[in-house]
Design a protein around this motif. Structure first.
Motif, short mmCIF file in Angstrom:
data_model
loop_
_atom_site.label_atom_id
_atom_site.label_comp_id
_atom_site.label_asym_id
_atom_site.label_seq_id
_atom_site.Cartn_x
_atom_site.Cartn_y
_atom_site.Cartn_z
N SER A 135 46.47 -25.93 25.36
CA SER A 135 46.26 -27.32 24.94
C SER A 135 47.54 -28.15 24.98
CB SER A 135 45.63 -27.37 23.54
OG SER A 135 44.26 -27.06 23.61
N ARG A 136 48.28 -28.03 26.07
CA ARG A 136 49.42 -28.91 26.28
C ARG A 136 49.43 -29.36 27.74
NH1 ARG A 136 52.49 -23.98 24.87
NH2 ARG A 136 53.05 -22.86 26.77
N ALA A 137 50.07 -30.48 27.99
CA ALA A 137 50.07 -31.06 29.33
C ALA A 137 50.61 -30.07 30.36
CB ALA A 137 50.90 -32.34 29.35
N CYS A 138 49.92 -29.98 31.49
CA CYS A 138 50.35 -29.08 32.56
C CYS A 138 49.64 -29.49 33.85
CB CYS A 138 50.04 -27.63 32.21
SG CYS A 138 48.28 -27.27 32.01
N ILE A 139 50.08 -28.91 34.95
CA ILE A 139 49.42 -29.08 36.23
C ILE A 139 48.53 -27.87 36.46
CG2 ILE A 139 49.75 -29.29 38.73
CD1 ILE A 139 52.53 -30.47 38.14
N GLY A 140 47.30 -28.12 36.89
CA GLY A 140 46.38 -27.04 37.22
C GLY A 140 46.11 -27.02 38.72
N ARG A 141 46.19 -25.84 39.30
CA ARG A 141 45.91 -25.70 40.73
C ARG A 141 44.87 -24.60 40.93
NH1 ARG A 141 51.58 -27.05 41.05
NH2 ARG A 141 51.83 -28.97 42.27
N GLY A 142 44.51 -24.35 42.19
CA GLY A 142 43.42 -23.42 42.47
C GLY A 142 42.13 -24.03 41.98
N THR A 143 41.39 -23.28 41.18
CA THR A 143 40.19 -23.83 40.56
C THR A 143 40.51 -24.54 39.24
OG1 THR A 143 39.70 -21.75 39.42
CG2 THR A 143 38.71 -22.07 41.60
N GLY A 144 41.80 -24.62 38.94
CA GLY A 144 42.27 -25.21 37.69
C GLY A 144 42.86 -24.18 36.76
N THR A 145 42.83 -22.91 37.17
CA THR A 145 43.31 -21.83 36.31
C THR A 145 44.77 -21.45 36.57
OG1 THR A 145 42.52 -20.13 37.85
CG2 THR A 145 40.99 -20.86 36.14
N GLU A 146 45.34 -21.93 37.68
CA GLU A 146 46.74 -21.64 37.99
C GLU A 146 47.58 -22.76 37.38
OE1 GLU A 146 47.01 -21.25 42.24
OE2 GLU A 146 45.21 -19.99 42.31
N LEU A 147 48.23 -22.47 36.26
CA LEU A 147 48.87 -23.51 35.47
C LEU A 147 50.38 -23.56 35.69
CD1 LEU A 147 46.95 -22.97 32.12
CD2 LEU A 147 46.32 -24.41 34.07
N GLU A 148 50.90 -24.77 35.77
CA GLU A 148 52.34 -24.99 35.95
C GLU A 148 52.83 -25.93 34.86
OE1 GLU A 148 54.98 -27.62 39.04
OE2 GLU A 148 53.48 -26.28 39.91
N PRO A 149 53.82 -25.53 34.07
CA PRO A 149 54.32 -26.41 33.01
C PRO A 149 54.89 -27.70 33.60
CG PRO A 149 55.15 -24.16 32.76
CD PRO A 149 54.53 -24.24 34.12
N ILE A 150 54.85 -28.75 32.80
CA ILE A 150 55.44 -30.02 33.21
C ILE A 150 56.01 -30.70 31.97
CG2 ILE A 150 53.22 -31.23 32.97
CD1 ILE A 150 54.14 -33.06 35.29
N ALA A 151 57.17 -31.34 32.13
CA ALA A 151 57.76 -32.08 31.02
C ALA A 151 56.80 -33.20 30.61
CB ALA A 151 59.11 -32.65 31.42
N ASN A 152 56.56 -33.32 29.32
CA ASN A 152 55.55 -34.25 28.83
C ASN A 152 56.19 -35.52 28.30
OD1 ASN A 152 53.34 -35.56 27.84
ND2 ASN A 152 52.71 -33.94 26.42
N ASP A 153 56.36 -36.51 29.16
CA ASP A 153 56.91 -37.79 28.73
C ASP A 153 55.84 -38.71 28.16
OD1 ASP A 153 55.87 -37.94 31.38
OD2 ASP A 153 56.89 -39.84 31.72
N LEU A 154 54.59 -38.21 28.06
CA LEU A 154 53.50 -39.01 27.49
C LEU A 154 53.08 -38.53 26.11
CD1 LEU A 154 51.19 -39.61 30.60
CD2 LEU A 154 52.93 -41.12 29.62
#
Length: 265
Positions: A135-154
């Motif tokens: 439950s924190r901002a991230c990028i999802g790839r593949g079907t949405g299950t491959e998660l990549e952290p991202i700095a959350n400026d929002l």
């Protein structure tokens, strides 16, 4: 034990291609609102699930509920009696069921710890569940299950969610995608990626629920810095610079629409 199932929104949702297994390759920006469904749980001789709340009646099979399935696959003693207060509309592009399952994972983590393969267990329940567990901002790839952290400026950004109270199943929306790859997510920050992004499911969703266009037009009239449909719809979100702008916008929405005012986590 108590836990909030934070509403999920897709700040951007790029559909890249159809896969041979029937799923789609995605790039999406996951973000989470500081409100949602509420879960409470206590020890019991066996698992029990009680559903309450405004949208509780939309879940007519509690034993087939994703919460029960999540609980069955995780260590939690003899059983838990769980009460799910369903505040989020169902089939609304907010990952409501996935968020509920994510809340169960966090409750189990606090009490027992999670098994080493928890991500695989979460993904089997649904493509959004791994993101909803954290439950924190991230990028999802593949079907949405491959998660990549991202700095959350929002983080802390005022957000308004609006749904015309029309459920919209995910399958038909994906089926209506035109198959055109419109390109990658671009930008160096979460805000930049949101502004340059899009939701490729908006057009097929509009074909099924034309009222989404009215929701978006009404939100854009309140001058947010972005208004967009979330997930497969029909919920739309708007992001504002101040809480006062968000609150004024909520008051301007038609009374028959469902709304939730909050902030991004």
């Amino acid at each position: 034990m108590r836990e909030t199932a934070f509403a999920k929104i897709n700040l951007a949702l790029h559909v890249r291609q159809r896969r041979d297994d029937g799923y789609h390759e995605l790039e999406t920006l996951f973000a989470f609102v500081d409100g949602g469904d509420e879960l409470a749980a206590g020890p019991a001789s066996r698992d029990e699930l009680r559903v309450t709340g405004e949208f509780g009646r939309a879940l007519d099979d509690p034993f087939g509920n994703i919460v029960a399935k999540a609980l069955a696959g995780l260590p939690h003693g003899a059983g838990w009696a769980v009460t799910l207060e369903k505040n989020l509309p169902v089939a609304a592009g907010l990952g409501g069921g996935s968020a509920d399952a994510g809340a169960i994972f966090r409750m189990v983590e606090r009490e027992y710890g999670l098994p080493h393969d928890w991500r695989e267990k979460a993904a089997k329940l649904g493509a959004d569940v791994p993101a909803c567990v954290e439950s924190r901002a991230c990028i999802g790839r593949g079907t949405g299950t491959e998660l990549e952290p991202i700095a959350n400026d929002l983080a802390g950004c005022p957000v308004l969610l609006v749904n015309p109270r029309i459920p919209l199943a995910t399958g038909p929306v994906f089926k209506g995608w035109d198959g055109i790859d419109r390109g990658l997510l671009e930008g160096d920050t979460l805000r930049e990626m949101t502004l340059s992004g899009r939701n490729d499911l908006e057009v097929p969703a509009l074909a099924l629920v034309p009222q989404i266009a009215e929701v978006l037009a009404t939100l854009r009239h309140t001058k947010p810095w972005i208004a967009r449909m979330s997930g497969s719809g029909a919920t739309c979100f708007a992001l504002y610079d101040t809480a006062a702008q968000r609150d004024a916008a909520q008051k301007a929405m038609p009374r028959e629409w469902w709304t939730l005012a909050g902030a991004l986590r």
